[in-house]
Design an enzyme around this catalytic site. Structure first.
Site, PDB file in Angstrom:
ATOM      1  CG  HIS A 283      36.561  39.884   0.241  1.00  0.00           C
ATOM      2  ND1 HIS A 283      36.656  38.602  -0.242  1.00  0.00           N
ATOM      3  CD2 HIS A 283      37.493  39.982   1.215  1.00  0.00           C
ATOM      4  CE1 HIS A 283      37.604  37.951   0.414  1.00  0.00           C
ATOM      5  NE2 HIS A 283      38.113  38.767   1.315  1.00  0.00           N
TER       6      HIS A 283
ATOM      7  CE1 TYR B 230      32.039  33.992  -5.801  1.00  0.00           C
ATOM      8  CE2 TYR B 230      30.530  32.127  -5.942  1.00  0.00           C
ATOM      9  CZ  TYR B 230      30.983  33.259  -5.288  1.00  0.00           C
ATOM     10  OH  TYR B 230      30.367  33.660  -4.125  1.00  0.00           O
TER      11      TYR B 230
ATOM     12  N   PRO C 162      23.576  27.874  -3.062  1.00  0.00           N
ATOM     13  CG  PRO C 162      25.267  26.503  -2.226  1.00  0.00           C
ATOM     14  CD  PRO C 162      23.905  26.459  -2.829  1.00  0.00           C
TER      15      PRO C 162
ATOM     16  CE  LYS D  42      22.613  37.953  -3.521  1.00  0.00           C
ATOM     17  NZ  LYS D  42      23.972  38.196  -2.972  1.00  0.00           N
TER      18      LYS D  42
ATOM     19  CE1 TYR E  50      29.028  36.524  -4.816  1.00  0.00           C
ATOM     20  CE2 TYR E  50      29.954  38.371  -3.593  1.00  0.00           C
ATOM     21  CZ  TYR E  50      29.863  37.011  -3.829  1.00  0.00           C
ATOM     22  OH  TYR E  50      30.593  36.132  -3.069  1.00  0.00           O
TER      23      TYR E  50
HETATM   24  P1  FAD Z   1      18.682  27.711  10.169  1.00  0.00           P
HETATM   25  O1  FAD Z   1      20.085  28.170  10.184  1.00  0.00           O
HETATM   26  O2  FAD Z   1      18.364  26.427   9.475  1.00  0.00           O
HETATM   27  O3  FAD Z   1      18.190  27.652  11.671  1.00  0.00           O
HETATM   28  C1  FAD Z   1      17.001  27.020  12.034  1.00  0.00           C
HETATM   29  C2  FAD Z   1      17.095  26.589  13.488  1.00  0.00           C
HETATM   30  O4  FAD Z   1      15.866  26.008  13.863  1.00  0.00           O
HETATM   31  C3  FAD Z   1      18.177  25.536  13.720  1.00  0.00           C
HETATM   32  O5  FAD Z   1      18.982  25.909  14.803  1.00  0.00           O
HETATM   33  C4  FAD Z   1      17.378  24.264  13.979  1.00  0.00           C
HETATM   34  O6  FAD Z   1      18.052  23.393  14.878  1.00  0.00           O
HETATM   35  C5  FAD Z   1      16.100  24.816  14.569  1.00  0.00           C
HETATM   36  N1  FAD Z   1      14.940  23.943  14.352  1.00  0.00           N
HETATM   37  C6  FAD Z   1      14.605  23.267  13.232  1.00  0.00           C
HETATM   38  N2  FAD Z   1      13.466  22.608  13.414  1.00  0.00           N
HETATM   39  C7  FAD Z   1      13.068  22.856  14.673  1.00  0.00           C
HETATM   40  C8  FAD Z   1      11.956  22.442  15.444  1.00  0.00           C
HETATM   41  N3  FAD Z   1      11.023  21.638  14.925  1.00  0.00           N
HETATM   42  N4  FAD Z   1      11.865  22.887  16.714  1.00  0.00           N
HETATM   43  C9  FAD Z   1      12.791  23.718  17.235  1.00  0.00           C
HETATM   44  N5  FAD Z   1      13.885  24.141  16.548  1.00  0.00           N
HETATM   45  C10 FAD Z   1      14.001  23.721  15.288  1.00  0.00           C
HETATM   46  N6  FAD Z   1      24.064  30.263   2.784  1.00  0.00           N
HETATM   47  C11 FAD Z   1      25.000  31.023   2.220  1.00  0.00           C
HETATM   48  O7  FAD Z   1      24.748  32.224   2.030  1.00  0.00           O
HETATM   49  N7  FAD Z   1      26.207  30.455   1.862  1.00  0.00           N
HETATM   50  C12 FAD Z   1      26.491  29.117   2.097  1.00  0.00           C
HETATM   51  O8  FAD Z   1      27.573  28.652   1.796  1.00  0.00           O
HETATM   52  C13 FAD Z   1      25.530  28.304   2.687  1.00  0.00           C
HETATM   53  N8  FAD Z   1      25.750  26.977   2.916  1.00  0.00           N
HETATM   54  C14 FAD Z   1      24.750  26.213   3.488  1.00  0.00           C
HETATM   55  C15 FAD Z   1      24.942  24.835   3.734  1.00  0.00           C
HETATM   56  C16 FAD Z   1      23.908  24.064   4.294  1.00  0.00           C
HETATM   57  C17 FAD Z   1      24.139  22.571   4.540  1.00  0.00           C
HETATM   58  C18 FAD Z   1      22.677  24.658   4.618  1.00  0.00           C
HETATM   59  C19 FAD Z   1      21.557  23.828   5.225  1.00  0.00           C
HETATM   60  C20 FAD Z   1      22.501  26.028   4.397  1.00  0.00           C
HETATM   61  C21 FAD Z   1      23.525  26.811   3.832  1.00  0.00           C
HETATM   62  N9  FAD Z   1      23.374  28.188   3.591  1.00  0.00           N
HETATM   63  C22 FAD Z   1      24.318  28.942   3.009  1.00  0.00           C
HETATM   64  C23 FAD Z   1      22.175  28.865   3.920  1.00  0.00           C
HETATM   65  C24 FAD Z   1      22.297  29.579   5.265  1.00  0.00           C
HETATM   66  O9  FAD Z   1      23.126  28.865   6.122  1.00  0.00           O
HETATM   67  C25 FAD Z   1      20.888  29.695   5.754  1.00  0.00           C
HETATM   68  O10 FAD Z   1      20.183  30.534   4.842  1.00  0.00           O
HETATM   69  C26 FAD Z   1      20.771  30.237   7.172  1.00  0.00           C
HETATM   70  O11 FAD Z   1      21.287  29.306   8.091  1.00  0.00           O
HETATM   71  C27 FAD Z   1      19.306  30.531   7.479  1.00  0.00           C
HETATM   72  O12 FAD Z   1      19.166  30.785   8.841  1.00  0.00           O
HETATM   73  P2  FAD Z   1      17.815  30.399   9.567  1.00  0.00           P
HETATM   74  O13 FAD Z   1      18.009  30.852  10.972  1.00  0.00           O
HETATM   75  O14 FAD Z   1      16.657  30.905   8.798  1.00  0.00           O
HETATM   76  O15 FAD Z   1      17.730  28.814   9.482  1.00  0.00           O
HETATM   77  C1  PHB Z   2      31.254  30.140   1.765  1.00  0.00           C
HETATM   78  O1  PHB Z   2      32.304  30.725   2.101  1.00  0.00           O
HETATM   79  O2  PHB Z   2      30.807  29.193   2.414  1.00  0.00           O
HETATM   80  C2  PHB Z   2      30.554  30.571   0.536  1.00  0.00           C
HETATM   81  C3  PHB Z   2      30.939  31.737  -0.082  1.00  0.00           C
HETATM   82  C4  PHB Z   2      30.313  32.140  -1.242  1.00  0.00           C
HETATM   83  C5  PHB Z   2      29.287  31.386  -1.766  1.00  0.00           C
HETATM   84  C6  PHB Z   2      28.877  30.231  -1.120  1.00  0.00           C
HETATM   85  C7  PHB Z   2      29.522  29.813   0.038  1.00  0.00           C
HETATM   86  O3  PHB Z   2      28.691  31.777  -2.916  1.00  0.00           O
END
Ligand code: FAD
Ligand code: PHB
Length: 395
Positions: free
Chosen positions: A72, A202, A294, A298, A385
């Protein structure tokens, strides 16, 4: 069991770190609390910055993303009946973002990691507990199939998200946590319908924020701002689509194709940073150390810069016995994190409804009007962005 890097959490951060280290001959064990299917099914982020795309290419897990991801060049902001396109590429010297879902990226990473001899993954690891990281004897204790197990390692990477065990294991006196919660959440809906627009939209509206995003040309992801007391069950698809249409300009609303939801969930919004991100031989990575609302897309992209810095530092340690990059990891990562925390907070503040006082909305509209009239204003949105650069001197 003995390994070089003990990784808690098999989400994007842990998987990407393990993969980058493995390509440089460094071994790791990932302890994941859930099953592979559970981790892969979580619907989360959808927008990858160039830095994350580069990281996935370096990790040699980018073939499908490069084939199926959508590049995009711009985003659309709507407010007061106006539609304003931010030309990301033109305003940032050609930088773009990639639409590729976290679910797909996680599948690609598991495919690579599970056939990688340098990485072992333990699923359904119970009660993972990091120990010894402050006195030079790092280990991970955990339960598996009813037995107590442990992994001895050189370093621990806490990649276990906001609710994980790694940050919780740090003595309170050693860590400072900064947090802001917001008085609303996002209700998200996924449907196998073509996106309403070919770029993300947005929307600032008196009724609250809305976002039209996508996962592919045939799958849409929509969000609306809702109160914290809302329940998903109170939002049948028809009510969701009626509400999002009301928050969009008429022509956009009229062209929206609706269809049955395949996922619907509510996420609270939070800004959170834990400082520092290193405690002896334990490093915090990704959501374990920071959360952003979100709005700026980021969260996942910040995990990518943490993984880049930590993998670079560990490669320098094992290759050249250098410890200076490990020493600089926390400060370097935190600089980019705070920049994204600021942008995500600010973008949230100009696009969401915080209260019923009409002056708030008028002031938001004045700010958006000003930003759109100024190349500097549009550029500040575009630069943030697409993602601020990784620190070039970290090598
Ligand atoms: P996570 O993806 O949280 O992975 C952590 C892993 O550790 C998981 O698999 C979990 O099961 C495991 N874990 C946790 N505790 C333990 C433990 N005690 N022992 C062993 N394993 C464990 N970001 C965006 O940019 N856009 C979005 O739209 C967006 N939507 C989101 C919606 C939700 C509901 C959430 C929670 C986050 C969202 N995010 C979004 C943020 C993005 O998804 C996260 O920044 C990203 O997943 C971070 O990755 P991570 O691997 O650091 O953490
Ligand atoms: C998404 O596609 O889930 C999404 C995209 C942009 C955002 C947040 C979430 O700013």
């Amino acid at each position: 069991m003995r390994t070089q890097i003990g990784i808690i959490g098999g989400g994007p951060s842990g998987l990407c770190l393990a993969r980058l280290l493995s390509l440089r001959g460094i071994r790791s064990v990932i302890l994941e609390r859930h099953t592979r299917d559970y981790v892969q099914a979580r619907i989360r982020a959808g927008i990858l910055e160039q830095g994350m795309v580069n990281l996935l290419r370096n990790a040699k897990v980018s073939d499908r993303m490069d084939r199926e991801g959508l590049v995009h060049d711009g985003i659309v902001l709507t407010f007061a009946g106006r539609q304003e396109r931010i030309d990301l590429a033109a305003l940032t010297g050609g930088q773009r973002v990639m639409v590729y879902g976290q679910t797909e990226l996680t599948k690609d990473l598991y495919d690579a990691v599970l056939s990688d001899d340098n990485v072992a993954v333990v699923f359904e690891a119970r009660d993972v507990s990091p120990a010894g990281f402050l006195d030079g004897t790092p280990r991970l204790d955990y339960g598996k199939d009813g037995r107590l197990e442990h992994v001895d390692c050189d370093y621990i990477a806490g990649c276990d998200g906001y609710h994980g065990a790694s940050r919780a294991s740090v003595p309170k006196a050693m860590i400072t946590e900064y947090e802001r919660t917001y008085p609303f959440g996002w209700l998200g809906l996924l449907s196998d319908t073509p996106p309403v627009h070919d770029e993300l939209v947005y929307a600032n509206h008196q009724r609250g924020f809305a976002l039209c995003s996508m996962r592919s040309r045939a799958r849409s992801r929509y969000y609306i701002q809702v109160g914290l007391d809302e329940q998903v069950g109170a939002w049948p698809d028809s009510r969701f689509f009626d509400e999002i249409r009301r928050r969009l300009p008429d022509d956009v609303a009229a062209s929206m194709i609706t269809g049955p939801s395949i996922e619907k969930s509510i996420a609270p919004l939070r800004s959170f940073v834990a400082e520092p991100m290193r405690f002896g031989r334990l490093f915090l990575v990704g959501d374990a150390a920071h959360i952003v609302p979100p709005t700026g897309a980021k969260g996942l992209n910040l995990a990518a810069s943490d993984v880049h810095y930590l993998s670079t530092a560990l490669v320098a340690f094992y290759g050249e016995r250098r410890t200076d990059l490990l020493d600089r990891y926390s400060a370097t990562a935190l600089r980019r994190i705070w920049a994204a925390v600021r942008f995500s907070w600010w973008f949230t503040s100009i696009s969401h409804k915080f209260n019923d006082d009409p002056i708030e909305h008028k002031i938001q509209l004045a700010e958006l009007d000003y930003l759109m009239s100024s190349t500097a204003g549009r550029t500040t949105i575009a630069e943030n962005y697409v993602g601020l650069p990784f620190e070039p001197t970290f090598a």
